[in-house]
Design a protein around this motif. Sequence first.
Motif, PDB file in Angstrom:
ATOM      1  N   HIS A  95       0.775  -1.273   0.012  1.00  0.00           N
ATOM      2  CA  HIS A  95      -0.016  -0.016   0.097  1.00  0.00           C
ATOM      3  C   HIS A  95       0.848   1.282   0.010  1.00  0.00           C
ATOM      4  O   HIS A  95       2.076   1.160   0.193  1.00  0.00           O
ATOM      5  CB  HIS A  95      -0.928  -0.037   1.250  1.00  0.00           C
ATOM      6  N   THR A  97       0.728   3.890   1.617  1.00  0.00           N
ATOM      7  CA  THR A  97       1.002   4.687   3.172  1.00  0.00           C
ATOM      8  C   THR A  97       0.909   3.154   4.232  1.00  0.00           C
ATOM      9  O   THR A  97       1.389   2.348   4.178  1.00  0.00           O
ATOM     10  CB  THR A  97      -0.245   5.756   3.455  1.00  0.00           C
ATOM     11  N   ARG A  98      -0.154   3.362   5.087  1.00  0.00           N
ATOM     12  CA  ARG A  98      -0.361   2.421   6.085  1.00  0.00           C
ATOM     13  C   ARG A  98      -0.998   1.109   5.494  1.00  0.00           C
ATOM     14  O   ARG A  98      -1.681   0.954   4.648  1.00  0.00           O
ATOM     15  CB  ARG A  98      -1.057   2.651   7.338  1.00  0.00           C
ATOM     16  N   ALA A  99      -0.523   0.139   6.292  1.00  0.00           N
ATOM     17  CA  ALA A  99      -0.971  -1.579   5.927  1.00  0.00           C
ATOM     18  C   ALA A  99      -2.425  -1.694   6.642  1.00  0.00           C
ATOM     19  O   ALA A  99      -2.539  -1.722   7.757  1.00  0.00           O
ATOM     20  CB  ALA A  99       0.159  -2.291   6.162  1.00  0.00           C
ATOM     21  N   TYR A 100      -3.319  -2.077   5.518  1.00  0.00           N
ATOM     22  CA  TYR A 100      -4.411  -2.341   6.311  1.00  0.00           C
ATOM     23  C   TYR A 100      -5.206  -3.222   5.150  1.00  0.00           C
ATOM     24  O   TYR A 100      -4.794  -3.245   3.828  1.00  0.00           O
ATOM     25  CB  TYR A 100      -5.465  -1.338   6.741  1.00  0.00           C
ATOM     26  N   PRO A 122       3.185  -1.714   4.117  1.00  0.00           N
ATOM     27  CA  PRO A 122       3.095  -0.064   4.017  1.00  0.00           C
ATOM     28  C   PRO A 122       4.078   0.382   3.304  1.00  0.00           C
ATOM     29  O   PRO A 122       5.120   0.163   3.042  1.00  0.00           O
ATOM     30  CB  PRO A 122       3.034   0.438   5.461  1.00  0.00           C
ATOM     31  N   ASN A 123       3.989   1.704   2.778  1.00  0.00           N
ATOM     32  CA  ASN A 123       4.747   2.649   2.220  1.00  0.00           C
ATOM     33  C   ASN A 123       5.728   2.089   1.025  1.00  0.00           C
ATOM     34  O   ASN A 123       6.825   2.116   0.829  1.00  0.00           O
ATOM     35  CB  ASN A 123       5.964   3.011   3.266  1.00  0.00           C
ATOM     36  N   SER A 132       8.470  -2.036  10.269  1.00  0.00           N
ATOM     37  CA  SER A 132       7.577  -1.794  11.085  1.00  0.00           C
ATOM     38  C   SER A 132       6.155  -1.387  10.218  1.00  0.00           C
ATOM     39  O   SER A 132       6.190  -0.891   9.055  1.00  0.00           O
ATOM     40  CB  SER A 132       7.697  -0.362  11.639  1.00  0.00           C
ATOM     41  N   GLY A 133       4.822  -1.896  10.758  1.00  0.00           N
ATOM     42  CA  GLY A 133       3.628  -1.484  10.115  1.00  0.00           C
ATOM     43  C   GLY A 133       3.210  -2.692   9.296  1.00  0.00           C
ATOM     44  O   GLY A 133       1.886  -2.451   8.820  1.00  0.00           O
ATOM     45  N   THR A 134       3.933  -3.731   9.044  1.00  0.00           N
ATOM     46  CA  THR A 134       3.210  -4.769   8.143  1.00  0.00           C
ATOM     47  C   THR A 134       2.064  -5.323   8.730  1.00  0.00           C
ATOM     48  O   THR A 134       2.078  -5.666   9.887  1.00  0.00           O
ATOM     49  CB  THR A 134       4.252  -5.638   7.786  1.00  0.00           C
ATOM     50  N   ALA A 135       1.062  -5.651   8.197  1.00  0.00           N
ATOM     51  CA  ALA A 135      -0.206  -6.273   8.743  1.00  0.00           C
ATOM     52  C   ALA A 135      -0.534  -7.668   8.166  1.00  0.00           C
ATOM     53  O   ALA A 135      -0.382  -7.497   7.063  1.00  0.00           O
ATOM     54  CB  ALA A 135      -1.574  -5.296   8.403  1.00  0.00           C
ATOM     55  N   ALA A 168       6.412  -5.660  13.010  1.00  0.00           N
ATOM     56  CA  ALA A 168       5.012  -5.385  13.319  1.00  0.00           C
ATOM     57  C   ALA A 168       4.079  -6.654  13.166  1.00  0.00           C
ATOM     58  O   ALA A 168       3.070  -6.543  13.787  1.00  0.00           O
ATOM     59  CB  ALA A 168       4.483  -4.570  12.093  1.00  0.00           C
TER      60      ALA A 168
END
Length: 169
Positions: A95, A97-100, A122-123, A132-135, A168
């Motif tokens: 994505h 930006t953020r991951a969702y 993300p990013n 960081s931030g992987t979902a 994450a």
Amino acid sequence: MLLTDVDRFIIPTAVIDRTDTALREAGRRGAEKFVLWTGHVVGRVFTAATAYVPDQVPHRLPDGVCVTVDGDALHGLNKWLYEHQQTLAVQVHSHPTRAYHSDTDDTYPIVTQRGGLSLVVPNFAAAGIRGSGTALYRLSGSGWHRQRGWTARRLLVLDGEAPRNGAAI
């Protein structure tokens, strides 16, 4: 063996590296990308053997970006899976930006077998899958469900060991 019976997905470094490279290359062009992890289930463990990159088309829309994989590419994937005797178990995509998991991600997944995983980075994968931030999400009969903390770390094992502090997933 069904993916619902799998309690550990092991992803070798070579598969992770190929995935990160593909996601970052697309990200440098401002595009999302899908990479599919295929491999083998033995007992309750799935081990990825391949980072399969299907033919896909990136799109820029007024409200964001997306990528589509058409019917011919999906047919090619199914043929490849049969010829190589592999199972599709994990879809990975980036994505901006953020991951969702977006509504589009929920409605049009490539992995459709219950128990399969969806990893959102993300990013445009600037920091890679381990960043960081992987979902992480898992598909059940009622849809995609976020996997967090210890559950996620036990379920998805990157390069044969649990993620280090700060990861994450």
